[in-house]
Design a protein around this motif. Structure first.
Motif, PDB file in Angstrom:
ATOM      1  N   LEU A  88       1.115  -1.185   0.259  1.00  0.00           N
ATOM      2  CA  LEU A  88      -0.051   0.056  -0.157  1.00  0.00           C
ATOM      3  C   LEU A  88       1.408   0.532   0.195  1.00  0.00           C
ATOM      4  CD1 LEU A  88      -2.808  -0.914   2.172  1.00  0.00           C
ATOM      5  CD2 LEU A  88      -3.640  -0.996   0.216  1.00  0.00           C
ATOM      6  N   GLY A  89       1.880   1.814   0.561  1.00  0.00           N
ATOM      7  CA  GLY A  89       2.637   2.651   0.858  1.00  0.00           C
ATOM      8  C   GLY A  89       3.305   2.970  -0.450  1.00  0.00           C
ATOM      9  N   THR A  90       3.158   1.576  -1.326  1.00  0.00           N
ATOM     10  CA  THR A  90       4.399   1.709  -2.200  1.00  0.00           C
ATOM     11  C   THR A  90       3.297   2.553  -3.445  1.00  0.00           C
ATOM     12  OG1 THR A  90       6.051   0.072  -1.757  1.00  0.00           O
ATOM     13  CG2 THR A  90       5.882   0.447  -3.718  1.00  0.00           C
ATOM     14  N   VAL A  91       2.769   2.045  -3.706  1.00  0.00           N
ATOM     15  CA  VAL A  91       1.663   2.554  -4.125  1.00  0.00           C
ATOM     16  C   VAL A  91       0.787   4.248  -4.094  1.00  0.00           C
ATOM     17  CG1 VAL A  91      -0.876   2.330  -4.600  1.00  0.00           C
ATOM     18  CG2 VAL A  91       0.222   0.043  -4.484  1.00  0.00           C
ATOM     19  N   VAL A  92       1.446   4.664  -3.344  1.00  0.00           N
ATOM     20  CA  VAL A  92       0.884   5.406  -2.454  1.00  0.00           C
ATOM     21  C   VAL A  92       2.021   6.388  -2.497  1.00  0.00           C
ATOM     22  CG1 VAL A  92       0.959   7.456  -0.521  1.00  0.00           C
ATOM     23  CG2 VAL A  92      -0.531   5.394  -0.771  1.00  0.00           C
ATOM     24  N   LEU A  93       3.121   5.576  -3.212  1.00  0.00           N
ATOM     25  CA  LEU A  93       4.439   6.927  -3.139  1.00  0.00           C
ATOM     26  C   LEU A  93       4.509   6.945  -4.660  1.00  0.00           C
ATOM     27  CD1 LEU A  93       7.018   5.127  -0.772  1.00  0.00           C
ATOM     28  CD2 LEU A  93       6.247   7.554  -0.783  1.00  0.00           C
ATOM     29  N   LEU A  94       4.277   5.822  -4.586  1.00  0.00           N
ATOM     30  CA  LEU A  94       3.718   5.680  -6.546  1.00  0.00           C
ATOM     31  C   LEU A  94       3.163   6.774  -7.639  1.00  0.00           C
ATOM     32  CD1 LEU A  94       4.690   4.387  -9.967  1.00  0.00           C
ATOM     33  CD2 LEU A  94       2.891   2.880  -9.098  1.00  0.00           C
ATOM     34  N   PHE A  95       1.934   7.463  -6.714  1.00  0.00           N
ATOM     35  CA  PHE A  95       1.171   8.311  -7.546  1.00  0.00           C
ATOM     36  C   PHE A  95       1.520   9.663  -6.971  1.00  0.00           C
ATOM     37  CE2 PHE A  95      -2.436   4.200  -7.799  1.00  0.00           C
ATOM     38  CZ  PHE A  95      -3.278   5.476  -8.552  1.00  0.00           C
ATOM     39  N   GLN A  96       2.174   9.998  -5.790  1.00  0.00           N
ATOM     40  CA  GLN A  96       2.149  10.796  -5.634  1.00  0.00           C
ATOM     41  C   GLN A  96       3.118  11.283  -5.878  1.00  0.00           C
ATOM     42  OE1 GLN A  96       4.146  10.485  -1.042  1.00  0.00           O
ATOM     43  NE2 GLN A  96       1.360  11.362  -0.212  1.00  0.00           N
ATOM     44  N   ALA A  97       4.429  10.588  -6.537  1.00  0.00           N
ATOM     45  CA  ALA A  97       5.474  10.817  -7.515  1.00  0.00           C
ATOM     46  C   ALA A  97       4.950  11.128  -9.698  1.00  0.00           C
ATOM     47  CB  ALA A  97       6.195   9.561  -8.068  1.00  0.00           C
ATOM     48  N   LEU A  98       3.546  10.366  -9.549  1.00  0.00           N
ATOM     49  CA  LEU A  98       3.395  11.051 -10.635  1.00  0.00           C
ATOM     50  C   LEU A  98       1.977  11.883 -10.362  1.00  0.00           C
ATOM     51  CD1 LEU A  98       2.511   6.912 -11.605  1.00  0.00           C
ATOM     52  CD2 LEU A  98       4.367   8.936 -12.635  1.00  0.00           C
ATOM     53  N   LEU A  99       1.110  12.744  -9.480  1.00  0.00           N
ATOM     54  CA  LEU A  99       0.760  13.130  -9.525  1.00  0.00           C
ATOM     55  C   LEU A  99       1.309  14.577  -8.625  1.00  0.00           C
ATOM     56  CD1 LEU A  99      -2.468  10.979  -8.526  1.00  0.00           C
ATOM     57  CD2 LEU A  99      -1.808  11.809 -11.022  1.00  0.00           C
ATOM     58  N   LEU A 100       1.729  14.393  -7.529  1.00  0.00           N
ATOM     59  CA  LEU A 100       2.289  15.442  -7.136  1.00  0.00           C
ATOM     60  C   LEU A 100       3.788  16.124  -7.343  1.00  0.00           C
ATOM     61  CD1 LEU A 100       0.591  14.743  -3.822  1.00  0.00           C
ATOM     62  CD2 LEU A 100      -0.164  15.508  -5.555  1.00  0.00           C
ATOM     63  N   ALA A 101       4.529  15.493  -7.749  1.00  0.00           N
ATOM     64  CA  ALA A 101       5.292  15.687  -7.972  1.00  0.00           C
ATOM     65  C   ALA A 101       6.494  15.139  -6.665  1.00  0.00           C
ATOM     66  CB  ALA A 101       6.091  16.375  -8.669  1.00  0.00           C
ATOM     67  N   HIS A 102       5.983  14.169  -5.422  1.00  0.00           N
ATOM     68  CA  HIS A 102       6.354  14.646  -4.088  1.00  0.00           C
ATOM     69  C   HIS A 102       7.408  12.648  -4.452  1.00  0.00           C
ATOM     70  CE1 HIS A 102       5.358  14.662   0.051  1.00  0.00           C
ATOM     71  NE2 HIS A 102       6.412  14.652  -0.151  1.00  0.00           N
ATOM     72  N   GLY A 103       8.610  12.465  -4.620  1.00  0.00           N
ATOM     73  CA  GLY A 103       9.399  11.832  -4.706  1.00  0.00           C
ATOM     74  C   GLY A 103       9.814  11.374  -6.232  1.00  0.00           C
ATOM     75  N   GLY A 104      10.104  10.372  -6.587  1.00  0.00           N
ATOM     76  CA  GLY A 104      10.113   9.637  -8.189  1.00  0.00           C
ATOM     77  C   GLY A 104      10.552   9.358  -8.485  1.00  0.00           C
ATOM     78  N   ILE A 105       9.986   8.640  -9.651  1.00  0.00           N
ATOM     79  CA  ILE A 105      10.637   7.392 -10.397  1.00  0.00           C
ATOM     80  C   ILE A 105      12.105   6.566  -9.461  1.00  0.00           C
ATOM     81  CG2 ILE A 105       9.613   5.454 -12.153  1.00  0.00           C
ATOM     82  CD1 ILE A 105       7.174   6.605 -11.187  1.00  0.00           C
ATOM     83  N   THR A 106      12.960   7.014  -9.918  1.00  0.00           N
ATOM     84  CA  THR A 106      13.979   6.339  -9.831  1.00  0.00           C
ATOM     85  C   THR A 106      14.592   6.464  -8.363  1.00  0.00           C
ATOM     86  OG1 THR A 106      15.004   8.762  -9.701  1.00  0.00           O
ATOM     87  CG2 THR A 106      14.503   7.609 -11.666  1.00  0.00           C
ATOM     88  N   THR A 107      13.497   7.128  -7.753  1.00  0.00           N
ATOM     89  CA  THR A 107      14.177   6.674  -5.995  1.00  0.00           C
ATOM     90  C   THR A 107      13.204   6.072  -5.738  1.00  0.00           C
ATOM     91  OG1 THR A 107      13.231   9.299  -6.030  1.00  0.00           O
ATOM     92  CG2 THR A 107      15.442   9.267  -6.251  1.00  0.00           C
ATOM     93  N   LEU A 108      12.336   5.984  -6.452  1.00  0.00           N
ATOM     94  CA  LEU A 108      10.919   4.966  -5.532  1.00  0.00           C
ATOM     95  C   LEU A 108      11.326   3.466  -4.395  1.00  0.00           C
ATOM     96  CD1 LEU A 108       7.820   4.816  -5.425  1.00  0.00           C
ATOM     97  CD2 LEU A 108       7.750   3.381  -7.405  1.00  0.00           C
ATOM     98  N   GLY A 109      11.817   3.020  -5.320  1.00  0.00           N
ATOM     99  CA  GLY A 109      12.672   1.864  -4.711  1.00  0.00           C
ATOM    100  C   GLY A 109      13.416   2.448  -3.082  1.00  0.00           C
TER     101      GLY A 109
END
Length: 232
Positions: A88-109
């Motif tokens: 669940l937390g990873t899904v949250v982080l993915l959506f935040q990276a895509l929708l809010l530019a909060h975090g990133g795809i390269t740093t998702l791990g």
């Protein structure tokens, strides 16, 4: 936190993906099992994910241009156990990276390991220990929420220190600097998150007591009676 897009060297970004992926996959399997075994928990499961999304999207300015935010993962860890929160937390982080530019795809791990894996396990460990010692639920949820928050930032500081060690004091010195930067705003946030956890648990105990009992968060009357008898 979250670590911004492109901030980590490629080798570190890939390495954290490798470390985090088994936990995330296992978490996805546990989510499927949970929804099949207890379909009535789907709404509460979705609420736990939404709570994490909303709470961790609140960015507060910190010193030196960084930011701090609550994580919200301790509650889901208590309700559904840490493996579920890894997914669940990873899904949250993915959506935040895509929708809010909060975090990133390269740093998702890396972000997933700190917020969705390490944080929930530390928070759940605190909750489990308090229950094991017979402590009050309010103390357990307070520690679960606040320590899940603080441990996330400790892991993030270590990740950043690994990527950018101090020229003089090395990784340890860099970690100390990152921790000191986050601590000014993160410690008060963690304490407030712990208090919020108490309020939410009390609310759930009123509106969904059967759900908390089924999930093992609260004890039934027979459990309390058995505990009292053991002390006689």
């Amino acid at each position: 936190m979250h670590i911004a897009e492109g901030y980590l060297p490629v080798a570190h970004a890939v390495g954290w993906y490798v470390v985090a992926t088994p936990f995330i996959v296992h978490g996805a399997v546990q989510v499927v099992k949970e929804t099949r075994k207890n379909p009535e928990n789907k709404l509460l499961l979705a609420a736990a994910g939404a709570f994490t999304f909303v709470l961790s999207a609140i960015k507060l300015p910190s010193v030196t241009g960084s930011s701090s935010h609550p994580t919200g993962t301790g509650l889901g860890a208590v309700l559904f156990k840490p493996p579920v929160m890894a997914f669940l937390g990873t899904v949250v982080l993915l959506f935040q990276a895509l929708l809010l530019a909060h975090g990133g795809i390269t740093t998702l791990g890396a972000n997933a390991f700190s917020m969705a894996i390490a944080g929930p396990w530390v928070g759940y460990g605190a909750w489990w220990l308090v229950r094991k010692l017979g402590g009050r639920q309010e103390l357990g949820i307070f520690l679960a929420m606040s320590l899940a928050d603080l441990s996330t930032y400790c892991v993030t500081s270590f990740q950043l220190a690994l990527a950018y060690p101090d020229p003089t004091s090395g990784i340890a010195g860099a970690a100390a600097k990152f921790l000191s930067i986050f601590a000014i705003t993160q410690i008060p946030l963690a304490l407030m998150e712990g208090i919020l956890g108490i309020l939410i648990l009390k609310f759930l105990a009123r509106v969904a007591p059967a759900d908390l009992l089924r999930l093992g968060v609260t004890r039934g009357a027979s459990d309390d009676e058995a505990k009292e008898a053991a002390h006689v």
